[in-house]
Write a protein that holds these residues in place. Structure first.
Motif, PDB file in Angstrom:
ATOM      1  N   PHE A  35       4.800   0.893  -1.807  1.00 44.32           N
ATOM      2  CA  PHE A  35       5.008   1.798  -2.396  1.00 44.32           C
ATOM      3  C   PHE A  35       6.013   3.602  -1.645  1.00 44.32           C
ATOM      4  O   PHE A  35       5.962   3.190  -0.510  1.00 44.32           O
ATOM      5  CB  PHE A  35       3.795   3.459  -2.357  1.00 44.32           C
ATOM      6  CG  PHE A  35       3.260   4.460  -2.601  1.00 44.32           C
ATOM      7  CD1 PHE A  35       4.024   5.093  -3.106  1.00 44.32           C
ATOM      8  CD2 PHE A  35       2.088   4.797  -2.374  1.00 44.32           C
ATOM      9  CE1 PHE A  35       3.995   6.245  -2.846  1.00 44.32           C
ATOM     10  CE2 PHE A  35       2.132   5.978  -1.880  1.00 44.32           C
ATOM     11  CZ  PHE A  35       2.639   7.018  -2.696  1.00 44.32           C
ATOM     12  N   LYS A 185      -1.743   5.782  -6.555  1.00 40.88           N
ATOM     13  CA  LYS A 185      -2.321   4.926  -5.791  1.00 40.88           C
ATOM     14  C   LYS A 185      -3.151   3.727  -6.005  1.00 40.88           C
ATOM     15  O   LYS A 185      -2.703   2.639  -6.029  1.00 40.88           O
ATOM     16  CB  LYS A 185      -2.960   4.741  -3.896  1.00 40.88           C
ATOM     17  CG  LYS A 185      -1.619   6.014  -3.015  1.00 40.88           C
ATOM     18  CD  LYS A 185      -2.376   6.913  -2.183  1.00 40.88           C
ATOM     19  CE  LYS A 185      -3.656   6.122  -1.195  1.00 40.88           C
ATOM     20  NZ  LYS A 185      -4.215   7.109  -0.803  1.00 40.88           N
ATOM     21  N   ASN A 188      -1.286   1.061  -8.152  1.00 41.70           N
ATOM     22  CA  ASN A 188      -0.416   0.045  -6.504  1.00 41.70           C
ATOM     23  C   ASN A 188      -0.812  -1.140  -6.179  1.00 41.70           C
ATOM     24  O   ASN A 188      -0.254  -1.965  -6.166  1.00 41.70           O
ATOM     25  CB  ASN A 188       0.280   1.653  -5.746  1.00 41.70           C
ATOM     26  CG  ASN A 188       1.191   0.542  -4.660  1.00 41.70           C
ATOM     27  OD1 ASN A 188       0.379   0.368  -3.264  1.00 41.70           O
ATOM     28  ND2 ASN A 188       1.594   0.251  -4.961  1.00 41.70           N
ATOM     29  N   GLN A 193       1.721  -2.758  -8.677  1.00 40.23           N
ATOM     30  CA  GLN A 193       2.620  -1.599  -9.630  1.00 40.23           C
ATOM     31  C   GLN A 193       3.436  -1.228  -8.050  1.00 40.23           C
ATOM     32  O   GLN A 193       2.964  -0.664  -7.385  1.00 40.23           O
ATOM     33  CB  GLN A 193       1.886  -0.940 -10.031  1.00 40.23           C
ATOM     34  CG  GLN A 193       3.085   0.110 -10.992  1.00 40.23           C
ATOM     35  CD  GLN A 193       3.202  -0.255 -12.067  1.00 40.23           C
ATOM     36  OE1 GLN A 193       2.448  -0.803 -12.823  1.00 40.23           O
ATOM     37  NE2 GLN A 193       4.367  -0.185 -12.731  1.00 40.23           N
ATOM     38  N   THR A 194       5.109  -1.431  -8.388  1.00 41.88           N
ATOM     39  CA  THR A 194       5.793  -0.838  -7.599  1.00 41.88           C
ATOM     40  C   THR A 194       5.626   0.461  -7.848  1.00 41.88           C
ATOM     41  O   THR A 194       6.316   0.635  -9.209  1.00 41.88           O
ATOM     42  CB  THR A 194       7.085  -1.703  -7.927  1.00 41.88           C
ATOM     43  OG1 THR A 194       6.748  -3.299  -7.493  1.00 41.88           O
ATOM     44  CG2 THR A 194       8.719  -1.223  -6.103  1.00 41.88           C
ATOM     45  N   LEU A 195       5.498   1.540  -6.253  1.00 39.34           N
ATOM     46  CA  LEU A 195       5.593   3.001  -7.167  1.00 39.34           C
ATOM     47  C   LEU A 195       6.621   3.522  -6.743  1.00 39.34           C
ATOM     48  O   LEU A 195       6.547   3.478  -4.742  1.00 39.34           O
ATOM     49  CB  LEU A 195       4.549   2.924  -6.366  1.00 39.34           C
ATOM     50  CG  LEU A 195       4.258   4.808  -7.127  1.00 39.34           C
ATOM     51  CD1 LEU A 195       4.293   5.269  -8.466  1.00 39.34           C
ATOM     52  CD2 LEU A 195       2.181   4.913  -6.409  1.00 39.34           C
TER      53      LEU A 195
END
Length: 226
Positions: A35, A185, A188, A193-195
């Motif tokens: 993140f 978040k 993520n 999950q790439t954020l």
């Protein structure tokens, strides 16, 4: 594990006296599941960087690799498919289709590809977003916060490699903005999950794993928070 590699990236708009350098030899790597918050003053190039990562804008020079794939190696059709399947985009304004209901807006990228909707994932997202009882509502029947939740759902429906959010709380009040960041978040962490979030809000940036500061098109800060 490295997911994103931005190699010696430049973006120039205009020519001659009107030439503006938006990005000036930017190089970054982003890890899978990270993140990252991109911060900087207005006009610093942070949104341009996000758009080039997502295949929305084309770099003047340099390379972008996502999962080892050269994002800009193909033609415009391949780039459009890449945007729909590999990238989830969330903007400050909801960008929903007014004539489509909640489910239709969320599943739009999949339907555009003429692919089958994963009903289990759809139901899971509707539950996570608190929209199960709004599934047939049109955008004008939703609050601003609910509309942004639909935008989040649309960005996540494809299980993209990376989710890119450009000032996702900018049009919301503090309560709804806080909820949207918490949902991002949660995604993520839950889906790894790439954020990557562009924000002016220091409180949002401090919640990230990493803060990347941009000024005059250059990376001036790269700090891991955890």
């Amino acid at each position: 594990m490295e997911l994103l590699n931005i190699d010696n990236h430049c973006k120039v708009y205009g020519r001659g006296e009107n030439q503006v350098t938006a990005l000036d030899h930017v190089s970054l790597t982003i890890e899978k599941g990270e993140f990252a918050a991109i911060i900087g003053p207005s006009g610093s190039g942070k949104s341009t960087l996000l758009h080039i990562i997502g295949g929305v804008d084309v770099p003047t020079s340099g390379k972008v690799y996502l999962d080892g794939q050269d994002v800009y190696a193909g033609n415009s059709e391949k780039l459009a498919i890449f945007r729909r399947r590999q990238v989830g985009l969330i903007y400050q304004f909801h960008n929903l289709i007014p004539t489509l209901n909640v489910v239709e807006n969320i599943t739009l990228p999949i339907l555009m590809d003429k692919r089958k909707v994963n009903e289990e994932r759809l139901e899971e997202l509707l539950e996570m977003l608190g929209l199960k009882d709004r599934r047939t509502h049109l955008p004008n029947q939703l609050s601003g916060g609910q509309q942004q939740r639909v935008s989040v759902g649309r960005a996540l429906m494809n299980a993209p490699s990376v989710c890119l959010a450009d000032e996702p709380t900018g049009s919301l009040d503090s309560h709804n903005g806080h909820e949207i960041i918490n949902l991002l978040k949660l995604s993520n962490k839950k889906y790894r999950q790439t954020l990557i979030v562009v924000t002016h809000d220091e409180n949002i940036a401090l919640q990230a794993d990493r803060i990347i500061g941009i000024s005059d098109g250059k990376v001036v800060r790269d700090e891991r928070m955890v």
